[in-house]
Design an enzyme around this catalytic site. Structure first.
Site, PDB file in Angstrom:
ATOM      1  N   LYS A  12       2.064   3.809 -11.190  1.00 25.12           N
ATOM      2  CA  LYS A  12       0.825   3.070 -10.919  1.00 25.12           C
ATOM      3  C   LYS A  12       0.422   2.204 -12.123  1.00 25.12           C
ATOM      4  CE  LYS A  12       0.348   4.248  -6.706  1.00 25.12           C
ATOM      5  NZ  LYS A  12       0.336   3.266  -5.615  1.00 25.12           N
ATOM      6  N   TYR A  23       4.417   9.546 -11.314  1.00 22.45           N
ATOM      7  CA  TYR A  23       3.514   8.829 -10.393  1.00 22.45           C
ATOM      8  C   TYR A  23       2.515   7.985 -11.189  1.00 22.45           C
ATOM      9  CZ  TYR A  23      -0.285   7.926  -7.122  1.00 22.45           C
ATOM     10  OH  TYR A  23      -1.265   7.296  -6.372  1.00 22.45           O
ATOM     11  N   LYS A  54       8.372 -10.801  -4.396  1.00 22.26           N
ATOM     12  CA  LYS A  54       9.348 -11.859  -4.732  1.00 22.26           C
ATOM     13  C   LYS A  54       9.744 -12.636  -3.484  1.00 22.26           C
ATOM     14  CE  LYS A  54      11.500 -11.976  -8.452  1.00 22.26           C
ATOM     15  NZ  LYS A  54      11.043 -12.593  -9.702  1.00 22.26           N
ATOM     16  N   ASN A  72       0.810  -1.224   0.000  1.00 25.83           N
ATOM     17  CA  ASN A  72       0.000   0.000   0.000  1.00 25.83           C
ATOM     18  C   ASN A  72       0.839   1.268   0.000  1.00 25.83           C
ATOM     19  OD1 ASN A  72      -2.422   1.814   0.820  1.00 25.83           O
ATOM     20  ND2 ASN A  72      -0.962   2.062   2.506  1.00 25.83           N
TER      21      ASN A  72
END
Ligand SMILES: NC(=O)c1ccc[n+]([C@@H]2O[C@H](COP(=O)([O-])OP(=O)(O)OC[C@H]3O[C@@H](n4cnc5c(N)ncnc54)[C@H](OP(=O)(O)O)[C@@H]3O)[C@@H](O)[C@H]2O)c1
Length: 265
Positions: free
Chosen positions: A162, A158, A127, A94
Site C-alpha cells: 500500500k 501488505y 499503463k 480497488n
C-alpha cells in the site's frame, strides 16, 4: 434511454467490484449515471445486483471474471475490454488482499500473489488504459490505505504494497495533471468487509472495533474524492488524526505501536 444518451455516458472500470469497497464505488458511479465494467474472480455476486442496478440507474453493466493475481491477468483484462470495443473514462484499482501473520511464518506463494494483485495489476492496468484516460480527460482512482503510512508488523508485506500504491499514485498524479487526468489515492482505515476474514486477520485487534464504516460508506466517499480530482484523501476524522500524528512519531516507535494494535487478540 435513447442510444445517443447511452453512448454519451462515461464508463468506469472497477476491479474487485463483487463486494466491499469496490461494490460501494460501483454503485456510487452508477447512481451518477456512469456505465460500468465490473470485475472480480467470480462474477456471480456481480450478476446478482447488476440487473437491479440496470433497472434502477439506467446504466449498462458488463461483468468480467479475471484473476488479477495471475501473471498476465491485468493484460488479459485489458484485452477483454479491447475485444468488446469498450473504452473507459475512469479506472478504479480497488481489488486487493492482505496476508496476516509473522513474515517468517506466512506463505511466500500467497504473499507473491498479493504483491501481483496489490502492486503489479494496478500498475499494468494504468499503463494500458492511460492513453484512453488522457484522450478523454479521465480519472484514475487507487484504493490505498492508512496502512501505506507506517511500517506494519503482522501485515508487513501488505503495508509495503500500500506504501507503493500511494507513493506511485501521488507521483503520477503530478505528471498527469497537465494532461487532464485526475489521479486519486484513497486511504481508508479498517472497514467492515470480507478483507479481514480473507487475510486471516479476523483475530487481529485492528478489526475488532464495533464502529467500523462499511464498504458502501467508504466506496461513496472514495468515488466523490475521485470526481473532485483530489490527489490524496484519508477516510474519516480519526484516521486523519492518526496519520497526522504519525508524522511526529519516530518510525521505530510507530512499528511498536502498530505491532501492539495489530497483534492477534
Ligand atoms: N477492509 C479494510 O479494512 C480495508 C482498509 C483499507 C484499504 N482496503 C483496501 O480496499 C480494497 C478493497 O478491499 P475490501 O475491504 O472491499 O475487500 P473485500 O471485501 O475482500 O473485496 C475484495 C474484492 O476484490 C476481489 N478480488 C480478490 N482477489 C482477487 C483477485 N486475485 N483478482 C481479482 N479480484 C480479486 C474480490 O472478489 P473475488 O473474491 O470474487 O475475486 C472482491 O470483489 C483493497 O485494495 C484493500 O486493500 C481495505
Amino acid at each position: 434511454m435513447t442510444t445517443e444518451l447511452a453512448s454519451r455516458r462515461k464508463t468506469a472500470l472497477v476491479t474487485g467490484a463483487s463486494g466491499g469497497i469496490g461494490k460501494g464505488i460501483a454503485e456510487a458511479a452508477a447512481r451518477d449515471g456512469w456505465h460500468l465494467v465490473l470485475t472480480a474472480r467470480k462474477t456471480g455476486d456481480i450478476d446478482a445486483f447488476a440487473e437491479d442496478w440496470r433497472r434502477r440507474y439506467g446504466v449498462q453493466i458488463t461483468a468480467l471474471a479475471q484473476d488479477l493475481s495471475l501473471p498476465g491477468g491485468a493484460d488479459a483484462l485489458f484485452d477483454a475490454l479491447q475485444a468488446r470495443g469498450i473504452t473507459i473514462d475512469c479506472l478504479v484499482n480497488n481489488a486487493g488482499i492482505g496476508v496476516f501473520g509473522e513474515f517468517i511464518d506466512t506463505s511466500l506463494d500467497e504473499e507473491l500473489a498479493m504483491l501481483r494483485l496489490n502492486i503489479e495489476a494496478p500498475t499494468v492496468l494504468a499503463k494500458r488504459f492511460l492513453p484512453q484516460l488522457v484522450e478523454r480527460g479521465g480519472y484514475l482512482l487507487n484504493i490505498a490505505s492508512i496502512a501505506s503510512f507506517p511500517p506494519g508488523p503482522y501485515l508487513a508485506a501488505y503495508y509495503g504494497s500500500k506504501a507503493y500504491l500511494r507513493s506511485w499514485s501521488e507521483g503520477i498524479a503530478e505528471e498527469l495533471a497537465s494532461r487532464g487526468v485526475g489521479v486519486t489515492a484513497y486511504c481508508p482505515g479498517p472497514v467492515r468487509t470480507q478483507f479481514a476474514d480473507r487475510a486471516n486477520a479476523k483475530r487481529s485487534a485492528l478489526f475488532s472495533g464495533n464502529h467500523l464504516p462499511d464498504g458502501d460508506e467508504v466506496g461513496r466517499a472514495a468515488w466523490q474524492a475521485c470526481m473532485q480530482r483530489r490527489r490524496l484523501v484519508v477516510h474519516g476524522l480519526l484516521n486523519k488524526l492518526q496519520v497526522f500524528a504519525m508524522r511526529f512519531t519516530p518510525r521505530t516507535l510507530l512499528a511498536k505501536i502498530v505491532r501492539r494494535v495489530s497483534r492477534p487478540a
